[in-house]
Motif scaffolding. Structure first.
Motif, PDB file in Angstrom:
ATOM      1  N   ASP A  93       0.828  -1.207   0.000  1.00  0.00           N
ATOM      2  CA  ASP A  93       0.000   0.000   0.000  1.00  0.00           C
ATOM      3  C   ASP A  93       0.865   1.261   0.000  1.00  0.00           C
ATOM      4  N   LEU A  94       1.950   1.237   0.767  1.00  0.00           N
ATOM      5  CA  LEU A  94       2.859   2.377   0.806  1.00  0.00           C
ATOM      6  C   LEU A  94       3.501   2.603  -0.561  1.00  0.00           C
ATOM      7  N   ILE A  95       3.948   1.539  -1.194  1.00  0.00           N
ATOM      8  CA  ILE A  95       4.564   1.658  -2.525  1.00  0.00           C
ATOM      9  C   ILE A  95       3.555   2.192  -3.534  1.00  0.00           C
ATOM     10  N   SER A 100       1.819   6.634  -6.984  1.00  0.00           N
ATOM     11  CA  SER A 100       0.754   7.460  -7.551  1.00  0.00           C
ATOM     12  C   SER A 100       0.871   8.927  -7.157  1.00  0.00           C
ATOM     13  N   ALA A 101       1.798   9.251  -6.247  1.00  0.00           N
ATOM     14  CA  ALA A 101       1.970  10.640  -5.807  1.00  0.00           C
ATOM     15  C   ALA A 101       2.663  11.433  -6.913  1.00  0.00           C
TER      16      ALA A 101
END
Length: 107
Positions: A93-95, A100-101
């Motif tokens: 989820d972090l990746i 997507s940032a």
């Protein structure tokens, strides 16, 4: 017809047209002894009839996806694989969030 040819080679109880139709339509899977007869008639390995032809074959080496990784990246992958399932999900989820940032261009 396939069911007649099958029955001429199979030494067990005869199968019906409907049974062979269900096999061919993927609605049922023949028992192993019947798969052997079918594979001989069709010229296909029995395991392909049962499992399909996806993925590597038995005895075929897997492609080494990690050959291009630098040592510290390989260590990160190995550390990820050692995590518990909930922690792996957190890392995924972090990746995904970082990927997507908006990118920082450094200006």
């Amino acid at each position: 017809m396939l069911f007649k040819l099958f029955n001429s080679r199979y030494h067990g109880e005869s199968v019906s047209f409907q049974t062979v139709s269900r096999w061919l339509g993927g609605r049922s899977i023949p028992e192993q002894d019947k798969l052997r007869i079918l594979s001989g008639l069709l010229g296909i390995e029995p395991h392909i009839l049962r499992f399909g032809q996806t993925g590597p074959k038995v005895g075929e080496p897997r492609p080494a996806w990690h050959n291009g990784l630098r040592p510290h990246d390989r260590e990160a992958v190995e550390a990820y694989l050692a995590l518990s399932s909930p922690h792996r999900r957190l890392v995924r989820d972090l990746i995904a969030a970082l990927a997507s940032a908006p990118r920082d261009t450094g200006t």
